[in-house]
Scaffold this active site. Structure first.
Site, mmCIF file in Angstrom:
data_model
loop_
_atom_site.group_PDB
_atom_site.id
_atom_site.type_symbol
_atom_site.label_atom_id
_atom_site.label_comp_id
_atom_site.label_asym_id
_atom_site.label_seq_id
_atom_site.Cartn_x
_atom_site.Cartn_y
_atom_site.Cartn_z
ATOM 1 N N GLU A 38 11.169 -8.755 -4.642
ATOM 2 C CA GLU A 38 11.695 -7.549 -3.988
ATOM 3 C C GLU A 38 13.186 -7.712 -3.696
ATOM 4 O O GLU A 38 13.990 -6.815 -3.958
ATOM 5 C CB GLU A 38 10.920 -7.281 -2.691
ATOM 6 C CG GLU A 38 9.475 -6.866 -2.938
ATOM 7 C CD GLU A 38 8.614 -6.814 -1.687
ATOM 8 O OE1 GLU A 38 7.547 -6.209 -1.754
ATOM 9 O OE2 GLU A 38 8.983 -7.396 -0.657
ATOM 10 N N ASP A 89 10.681 1.016 -1.631
ATOM 11 C CA ASP A 89 9.707 -0.003 -1.206
ATOM 12 C C ASP A 89 9.366 0.186 0.262
ATOM 13 O O ASP A 89 10.137 0.770 1.026
ATOM 14 C CB ASP A 89 10.307 -1.402 -1.438
ATOM 15 C CG ASP A 89 9.252 -2.507 -1.428
ATOM 16 O OD1 ASP A 89 8.057 -2.216 -1.234
ATOM 17 O OD2 ASP A 89 9.646 -3.670 -1.631
ATOM 18 N N SER A 102 0.828 -1.215 0.000
ATOM 19 C CA SER A 102 0.000 0.000 0.000
ATOM 20 C C SER A 102 0.863 1.266 0.000
ATOM 21 O O SER A 102 0.516 2.262 -0.657
ATOM 22 C CB SER A 102 -0.937 -0.001 1.206
ATOM 23 O OG SER A 102 -0.209 -0.109 2.410
HETATM 24 C C1 5RP Z 1 5.219 -6.700 0.207
HETATM 25 C C2 5RP Z 1 6.007 -5.958 1.213
HETATM 26 C C3 5RP Z 1 5.500 -4.626 1.643
HETATM 27 O O1 5RP Z 1 6.478 -3.680 1.404
HETATM 28 C C4 5RP Z 1 5.174 -4.661 3.117
HETATM 29 O O2 5RP Z 1 4.245 -5.711 3.336
HETATM 30 C C5 5RP Z 1 4.585 -3.334 3.586
HETATM 31 O O3 5RP Z 1 3.337 -3.148 3.028
HETATM 32 P P1 5RP Z 1 2.458 -1.866 3.292
HETATM 33 O O4 5RP Z 1 3.152 -0.712 2.642
HETATM 34 O O5 5RP Z 1 1.116 -2.200 2.650
HETATM 35 O O6 5RP Z 1 2.326 -1.682 4.788
HETATM 36 O O7 5RP Z 1 7.027 -6.386 1.686
HETATM 37 O O8 5RP Z 1 5.717 -7.995 -0.008
#
Ligand code: 5RP
EC number: 5.3.1.6
Length: 223
Positions: free
Chosen positions: A107, A85, A34
């Site tokens: 990732e 990310d 998100s």
């Molecule tokens: C996806 C991830 C995301 O970066 C992690 O889950 C954080 O997500 P969000 O920004 O929705 O809190 O590692 O695999």
């Protein structure tokens, strides 16, 4: 501020942070989740200032293309200037837990190919010791039982993430109750279990910069 407003603030801050690095030849690595989605939306306003992107998931690739931002296959680019990310947890050394969105393997691959890793998160993600968030482990489906038993030996409580198939056609175990005092050693141990594709510890290659959204503004933490 709500958590969504904090995510929005850090997404915008990330675009401002990387703008000076962008030119017509620059490839940007883009994460998943998100917070990464908000980053993609903010990045779209500047899509003519860089060449294109490499995405860490099919979902992010679709969102980028929806904005008219070029998405390249990783094997067709020679350099990723910066990767942006989110994370599920970060400690103060910028060791991360990632994979809540099941994109951890791609990732980690894109991070490995990037010059700089900028992590974006709201302040709830910063912890003293990693492990409150269950550690995602991507596994080859037939190895589920074996990997689960090995994770129990390491002190964790693995739970199969029902109904989730990763972009690579694999499954996820979420491992609860690990107190991760040595993230680099644990990352290596789990990677050594037969049947594990990747685990969600990003410690051997941690983030270089953490942009952390707080109620007092976005803070910049560096290793
Ligand atoms: C996806 C991830 C995301 O970066 C992690 O889950 C954080 O997500 P969000 O920004 O929705 O809190 O590692 O695999």
């Amino acid at each position: 501020m709500t958590q969504d407003e904090l995510k929005q603030a850090v997404a915008k801050a990330a675009v401002e942070y990387i703008l000076p690095m962008l030119d017509r030849d620059t490839i940007v690595g883009v994460g998943t989740g998100s917070t990464a989605n908000l980053f993609i939306d903010a990045l779209a306003k500047h899509k003519h200032t860089f060449d294109g992107t490499v995405a860490s998931s099919e979902a992010s690739a679709e969102r980028l293309k929806g904005h008219g931002i070029p998405v390249y296959e990783l094997n067709s680019v020679s350099e990723i200037r910066v990767y942006v990310d989110g994370a599920d947890e970060s400690d103060h050394h910028l060791h991360l837990i990632k994979g809540g969105g099941a994109a951890l393997t791609r990732e980690k691959i894109v991070v490995a190919c990037s010059d700089l890793f900028v992590c974006i998160a709201d302040e709830s993600k910063l912890v003293n010791v990693l492990g409150d968030f269950p550690l995602p482990v991507e596994i080859i489906p037939m190895a589920r039982g074996h990997v689960a038993r090995e994770m129990v030996k390491l002190g964790g409580d693995p739970v199969y993430r029902e109904g989730v198939v990763t972009d690579n056609g694999n499954h996820i175990l979420d491992v609860y109750n690990l107190e991760i005092l040595d993230p680099i050693a644990l990352e290596k141990s789990i990677d050594g279990i037969v049947g594990v594709v990747t685990n969600g510890l990003f410690a051997k290659r941690s983030a270089d910069v953490l942009l952390l959204a707080t109620k007092d503004g976005v803070k910049t933490l560096k290793k």
